[in-house]
Write a protein that holds these residues in place. Structure first.
Motif, PDB file in Angstrom:
ATOM      1  N   GLY A  89       3.838  53.172   7.037  1.00 50.70           N
ATOM      2  CA  GLY A  89       3.044  52.068   6.503  1.00 50.70           C
ATOM      3  C   GLY A  89       3.828  51.023   5.727  1.00 50.70           C
ATOM      4  N   GLU A  90       5.139  51.180   5.664  1.00 51.12           N
ATOM      5  CA  GLU A  90       5.960  50.174   4.978  1.00 51.12           C
ATOM      6  C   GLU A  90       6.005  48.891   5.802  1.00 51.12           C
ATOM      7  OE1 GLU A  90       7.495  49.986   2.075  1.00 51.12           O
ATOM      8  OE2 GLU A  90       7.217  52.044   1.393  1.00 51.12           O
ATOM      9  N   ASN A  91       5.828  47.767   5.142  1.00 49.62           N
ATOM     10  CA  ASN A  91       5.930  46.470   5.798  1.00 49.62           C
ATOM     11  C   ASN A  91       7.361  46.272   6.304  1.00 49.62           C
ATOM     12  OD1 ASN A  91       6.868  43.443   5.286  1.00 49.62           O
ATOM     13  ND2 ASN A  91       4.719  43.423   5.904  1.00 49.62           N
ATOM     14  N   TRP A  92       7.495  45.878   7.575  1.00 52.21           N
ATOM     15  CA  TRP A  92       8.823  45.764   8.187  1.00 52.21           C
ATOM     16  C   TRP A  92       9.727  44.786   7.441  1.00 52.21           C
ATOM     17  CZ3 TRP A  92      12.170  48.254  10.871  1.00 52.21           C
ATOM     18  CH2 TRP A  92      13.298  47.579  11.349  1.00 52.21           C
ATOM     19  N   HIS A  93       9.231  43.587   7.156  1.00 54.44           N
ATOM     20  CA  HIS A  93      10.063  42.578   6.486  1.00 54.44           C
ATOM     21  C   HIS A  93      10.505  43.078   5.106  1.00 54.44           C
ATOM     22  CE1 HIS A  93      11.766  38.764   5.334  1.00 54.44           C
ATOM     23  NE2 HIS A  93      10.970  38.720   4.280  1.00 54.44           N
ATOM     24  N   GLU A  94       9.589  43.682   4.365  1.00 56.84           N
ATOM     25  CA  GLU A  94       9.941  44.227   3.045  1.00 56.84           C
ATOM     26  C   GLU A  94      10.990  45.331   3.180  1.00 56.84           C
ATOM     27  OE1 GLU A  94       9.015  42.993   0.093  1.00 56.84           O
ATOM     28  OE2 GLU A  94       7.968  41.420   1.206  1.00 56.84           O
ATOM     29  N   ASN A 116       4.602  46.830  10.680  1.00 56.34           N
ATOM     30  CA  ASN A 116       5.055  47.906   9.814  1.00 56.34           C
ATOM     31  C   ASN A 116       6.189  48.676  10.466  1.00 56.34           C
ATOM     32  OD1 ASN A 116       3.105  47.186   8.004  1.00 56.34           O
ATOM     33  ND2 ASN A 116       1.724  48.858   8.480  1.00 56.34           N
ATOM     34  N   VAL A 117       6.880  49.448   9.652  1.00 59.93           N
ATOM     35  CA  VAL A 117       7.986  50.264  10.144  1.00 59.93           C
ATOM     36  C   VAL A 117       7.510  51.225  11.229  1.00 59.93           C
ATOM     37  CG1 VAL A 117       9.667  52.035   9.486  1.00 59.93           C
ATOM     38  CG2 VAL A 117       9.329  50.035   8.026  1.00 59.93           C
ATOM     39  N   GLY A 118       6.313  51.763  11.083  1.00 59.70           N
ATOM     40  CA  GLY A 118       5.795  52.746  12.028  1.00 59.70           C
ATOM     41  C   GLY A 118       5.598  52.229  13.438  1.00 59.70           C
ATOM     42  N   THR A 119       5.635  50.926  13.612  1.00 53.55           N
ATOM     43  CA  THR A 119       5.448  50.368  14.952  1.00 53.55           C
ATOM     44  C   THR A 119       6.769  49.969  15.590  1.00 53.55           C
ATOM     45  OG1 THR A 119       5.035  48.182  13.983  1.00 53.55           O
ATOM     46  CG2 THR A 119       3.118  49.544  14.481  1.00 53.55           C
TER      47      THR A 119
END
Length: 131
Positions: A89-94, A116-119
């Protein structure tokens, strides 16, 4: 963990399209996710991450599980690589910005990608390996 009926997904997709989930729950831990899956084994499910790689065209007649797992850490380092673990669930850009703050190279050119990182798939870039 709170279950919602006839839940609006407008704020859970980047196009901001109004669609409803028959049932919705956000999970914030692996334990929550396991509990939902164990308690609803036969129910039709729809896994929802950041909502950036989909276009909702109708209501979702399923239990929508919003994966909102947070956390990231360096789990291993050697002279050539750093292994980083991140929750889905971590935002990819962040996440990319965090790797830069950690002086880890390899992801800078992937900033500003929505989602998100999960994708994202597992990647090995430069001197960094993401698991």
């Amino acid at each position: 963990m709170e279950f919602h009926e006839n839940f609006s997904l407008k704020n859970f997709n980047t196009f901001g399209i109004e669609a409803k989930a028959r049932q919705f729950v956000a999970v914030h831990s692996i334990t929550d996710l396991k509990t939902v899956l164990e308690q609803h084994p036969d129910e039709k499910k729809f896994i929802l991450g950041g909502g950036s790689n989909m276009l909702l065209t109708k209501n979702i007649d399923a239990l929508v599980i919003h994966v909102d797992l947070k956390g990231k850490k360096i789990i291993k380092e050697d002279d050539n690589f750093v292994w980083v673990e991140s929750q889905a669930g971590e935002n990819w850009h962040e996440f990319v910005l965090w790797t830069i703050d950690q002086n880890l190279g390899g992801l800078e050119n992937m900033s500003l990608i929505p989602g998100n990182v999960g994708t994202t798939p597992v990647k090995i870039l430069g001197l960094m390996a993401l698991k």
